[in-house]
Scaffold this active site. Structure first.
Site, mmCIF file in Angstrom:
data_model
loop_
_atom_site.group_PDB
_atom_site.id
_atom_site.type_symbol
_atom_site.label_atom_id
_atom_site.label_comp_id
_atom_site.label_asym_id
_atom_site.label_seq_id
_atom_site.Cartn_x
_atom_site.Cartn_y
_atom_site.Cartn_z
ATOM 1 N N ASP A 163 -9.591 -3.684 -5.922
ATOM 2 C CA ASP A 163 -8.796 -2.689 -5.213
ATOM 3 C C ASP A 163 -8.824 -1.363 -5.976
ATOM 4 O OD1 ASP A 163 -6.946 -1.226 -3.801
ATOM 5 O OD2 ASP A 163 -5.215 -2.477 -4.322
ATOM 6 N N HIS A 187 -7.812 -4.796 -1.290
ATOM 7 C CA HIS A 187 -6.744 -4.006 -0.674
ATOM 8 C C HIS A 187 -6.617 -4.331 0.814
ATOM 9 C CE1 HIS A 187 -3.877 -0.690 -1.034
ATOM 10 N NE2 HIS A 187 -4.148 -0.461 0.241
ATOM 11 N N SER A 227 0.840 -1.202 0.000
ATOM 12 C CA SER A 227 0.000 0.000 0.000
ATOM 13 C C SER A 227 0.878 1.256 0.000
ATOM 14 C CB SER A 227 -0.950 -0.027 1.201
ATOM 15 O OG SER A 227 -1.888 1.030 1.115
#
Length: 875
Positions: A815, A845, A661
């Site tokens: 995502d 995600h 991320s």
């Protein structure tokens, strides 16, 4: 004789009445009291009293000076120092001299089983007023509330002493105290320097000087309360906005400055307009002194030009010493700033020196020095000195002191365990003020200090618990509606939370349940933030960091600090005949959550399965730290690790940068930054797991398709981006829609950012045009920093991309950041960088962090982990 007495009795009241009338007239002619300021009448009275004292000192002091009895400054000091020092029976107060420097020592009488903290305090007063007696109450309060030994330094002032006397007196007293800490029962590892106004200026210079003195104990923390940090740019927004706001007007400030620096007052206008600054000096220091470094919310609607008039060489020759580091500590070199201790910085909205502190704050953050910033929206310069004046005190006075005490304690104490912290929050929550009293307050820079504010209007324990129960029931009902997919029933009540469209086919019930838990935590965090109990990110962090750490007996785990950056090292215990590969891991969490603890199990698993040495980097996050704290900390920690690879028995030719991320974005930034260090070992591979590679184009197909997808919704993305970039949340729609991007900028970057670079199979049939709406220049001015390559690594030049190491790139179908990864993949491929792409069709995600969280793990979690391990083992 009787006639003389009669004239005296009649004339004396008339004399004082004339001074009072002049002060009142002068106040209404010159002073500007902000309309939003609380207690305006009291503030006007106080300012009139100050003008009366200045006028009395000016006129009578001038007469006494002519008679050679005393100077005008000494007469003014005499008036201000008519101060009654209140004795605290719990403290032992000792007046001493360090050489010729008067100091006052405050020591708690209670017996302590261990060495106490130490505070060295430097008072304010602009080198004209201020004394040990005037600040006795403040020092007594700090010593008693923090259970610390406090040394107050009484330096020499005007009119007999000019620069650098204050600095030298304070430095000598500080060195003397540091050399004898054991004599005063002070712990050498817990010494804090604290100062207000010119005393804050002293703190900045002394901490810089002591960096080069390893023979003395290292200062633990510096506390800067409305400090002076430079005497060069007097055209900053706060200097323009608050030039006539009492008690420190522009006229008083520039007069004090010229008197202390022994500059003739005839040059003060040249200093105020910037005519004393040569062009070459401005080019050199503009990066640190310009108002562009001030957050835009502090600018006026029509900021005036930075400097008025042409350069005046004669004025420069008279004033050139203002560029010295011991007068303007803001100009210290980066290598000095980077070594300074962590900082607690207090600013006041109605203070002419507000922007001096903000400039210094940015310098700290740029060099990776931890900064806690406390901004007092209703504060003014010098208000802290009035904290114990009873009916003449102001709420902001006590706010500052109550912020210094708890945060000072937290700086030099061990981090409390999660359960204790949670209990503390609940206890404060029970005593919180009523919600209506706090509506409309500015919440942008809420810190832990807010836990100790708002002492009045307490609600009962019973009513507080009733309110807590109502809030919990509401959030739980909302969550159940989402769980059962009946969210439309709640849309009218709580639309932002309920508009969720989970699209995961496998384990949908589990997916919805975890999303409800997340919504519950976010909702409670927002409520606690509105109640000024704690910020939402900090509340989320408490629960996120409560993840159980699994011990792996095959690994040696070491917690360390690289400078001020916490890191955790995972080393296999088994003996190896050769150097191992190294992995530098940057965790995810959107700069709001995520930590060494929450990613401990993942790093442990990677270290064991790949037989590698793993370094996990714990960078600074919200709510206290904004951009560029994440990238700066990750770069600095990586450099530190690369310098010592042999120490950790790591093969310099097999170092991998890995992140998830925002940590994946950090991988891209770090690998690009390390290209500037050719003498360092090269990163051999980069592993980017669902990375954030740009925050410019939020109209890509994945952002449109999955804007309501747990656990990363559109609202969560935009809130995290705005908070981290220190952008007001009112601009988040303009950023999401792309109306903040100038047409010429879009033309420049379209080749890298356009949805045309996304394979057609990832575009839905209902894909909308890239941007809708016309360009919003105001939004651009607020958010233009997102176009920098150091926050959007996708935007770096081709020549840099071409030098990057091979990449392993993981994307998840469900995502919003999927297309960020695809755009970066194309950029790497276009420049001939080898890319291995792993796409998870059932992934979402943040799923990787659940890989070992049975029964809440998902098949996609382990798929990603196994793919990463397989790739790293191939290196």
């Amino acid at each position: 004789m009787a006639v003389l007495w009669l004239l005296l009795l009649v004339g004396l009241p008339g004399f004082f009445l004339g001074h009072i009338i002049w002060a009142v007239i002068n106040h209404f002619l010159t002073a500007e009291i902000p309309s939003s300021f609380e207690h305006r009448v009291k503030f006007r009275i106080m300012h009139c009293l100050m003008l009366f004292a200045i006028d009395l000192a000016g006129r009578q002091g001038y007469t006494l000076e002519k008679l050679k009895i005393c100077t005008m400054f000494q007469f003014f000091q005499f008036i201000c120092d008519v101060w009654v020092a209140k004795n605290d029976p719990t403290l032992m107060v000792t007046n001493m001299h360090f050489g010729s420097i008067p100091v006052r020592l405050f020591q708690p009488k209670a017996v302590s089983s261990k060495l106490r903290r130490g505070i060295i305090f430097y008072h304010g007063g602009g080198a004209i007023i201020g004394s040990l007696d005037m600040y006795h109450g403040i020092c007594s309060f700090l010593a008693q509330k923090t259970d610390s030994v406090l040394l107050s330094v009484g330096y020499r002032k005007l009119p007999g002493y000019h620069h650098p006397v204050i600095f030298k007196d304070c430095l000598n007293a500080t060195i003397q105290f540091l050399k004898g800490l054991e004599n005063y029962g002070v712990d050498p590892s817990r010494v804090v320097l604290c100062g207000e106004s010119i005393g804050g200026w002293v703190v900045t210079i002394i901490t810089q000087v002591l960096v080069n003195n390893p023979s003395l104990p290292r200062v633990r923390t510096q506390v800067l309360i409305t400090p002076i940090t430079q005497a060069i740019n007097l055209r900053l927004p706060s200097h323009q906005q608050n030039k006539n706001v009492p008690f420190l007007t522009r006229e008083i400030m520039i007069t004090s400055l010229c008197q202390y620096l022994a500059i003739d007052l005839s040059w003060k206008d040249a200093m105020l307009t910037g005519a004393v600054i040569p062009l070459d000096k401005w080019k050199k220091y503009r990066k640190w002194l310009s108002y562009e470094n001030i957050p835009r919310r502090f600018w006026s609607q029509d900021p005036q030009p930075e400097f008025l008039g042409c350069f005046n060489e004669a004025a420069y020759l008279e004033t050139k010493h203002i560029f010295d580091r011991d007068i303007s500590p803001l100009l210290a070199d980066d290598k000095i700033i980077a070594q300074l201790p962590e900082v607690f910085l207090v600013t006041c909205e109605y203070d002419i020196l507000r922007d001096d502190a903000l400039l210094y704050k940015k310098r700290f953050e740029d060099q990776g020095v931890p900064v806690t910033w406390y901004h007092v929206e209703d504060g003014f310069h010098g208000c802290i000195a009035l904290f114990d004046w009873k009916f003449l005190s102001f709420p902001c006075s006590m706010k500052i002191l109550n912020s210094v005490v708890p945060l000072y304690l937290s700086f030099i104490s061990k981090k409390p365990k999660v359960p204790e912290k949670f209990i503390e929050i609940l206890e404060l929550y029970r005593a919180c003020p009523k919600l209506p009293k706090l509506q409309g307050k500015h919440m942008k820079h809420v810190t832990d200090a807010d836990l100790f504010q708002n002492c009045g209007n307490r609600v009962s324990l019973f009513s507080s618990w009733i309110f807590i129960i109502k809030v919990n029931l509401f959030v739980l009902v909302s969550g159940v509606c989402s769980l059962l997919d009946i969210s439309p029933l709640m849309n009218g009540i709580y639309p932002e939370v309920m508009k969720i469209e989970p699209q995961l086919e496998e384990h949908p019930f589990k997916f919805r349940f975890l999303h409800c838990v997340m919504l519950y935590l976010i909702s409670m965090g927002n409520i606690l933030e509105k109640l000024r109990i704690c910020s939402m990110p900090r509340f989320i962090q408490i629960f996120h960091d409560s993840i159980t750490i699994k011990k792996n007996h095959n690994l040696l785990v070491t917690n360390m600090y690289f400078g001020t950056i916490p890191v955790r090292l995972f080393q296999p215990k088994a003996v190896s005949s050769k150097l191992r590969r190294g992995i530098i891991f940057y965790h995810g969490g959107g700069a709001m959550c995520g930590s060494l603890d929450s990613y401990h199990n993942l790093c442990s698993f990677l270290a064991q399965e790949t037989d590698s040495v793993v370094l996990s980097v714990g960078y600074r996050k919200l709510p206290d730290h904004h951009h560029p704290s994440v990238t700066k900390d990750c770069v600095n920690a990586s450099i530190h690790f690369m310098k010592g690879l042999t120490t950790y028995k790591v093969d310099p030719s097999r170092v991998v940068a890995c992140g998830e991320s925002i940590g994946g974005g950090a991988v891209a930034i770090v690998t690009q930054a390390l290209l500037s260090f050719p003498h360092f070992p090269k990163i051999c591979a980069q592993v980017l797991i669902t990375p954030a590679t740009q925050i410019v184009n939020f109209q890509l197909p994945s952002y449109q398709q999955y804007q309501r997808m747990p656990f990363l919704t559109k609202d969560i993305i935009m809130t995290a981006v705005c908070k981290y970039m220190d952008i007001d949340l009112s601009w988040k729609d303009a950023i999401f829609n792309g109306t903040y991007i100038p047409p010429d900028t879009w033309k420049k970057y379209r080749k890298w950012l356009s949805s045309d670079n996304i394979p057609r199979k990832f575009k839905s049939k209902s894909f909308l045009p890239e941007f809708s709406g016309s360009f919003n220049e105001f939004a651009y001015l607020e958010a233009k920093q997102v176009l920098d390559a150091e926050i959007s690594p996708l935007l770096v030049e081709d020549k840099i991309i071409a030098q990057l190491p091979q990449a392993f790139l993981v994307s998840c179908e469900n995502d919003p950041l999927r297309d960020d990864a695809l755009l970066y993949k194309k950029r790497l491929e276009d420049q001939g960088v080898p890319v291995t792409w792993y796409h998870v069709e059932d992934g979402f995600h943040g799923s990787i962090i659940l890989f070992d969280k049975q029964p809440f793990s998902f098949p996609c979690s382990m798929k990603i982990v196994n793919a990463v391990i397989s790739y790293i083992k191939s290196i």
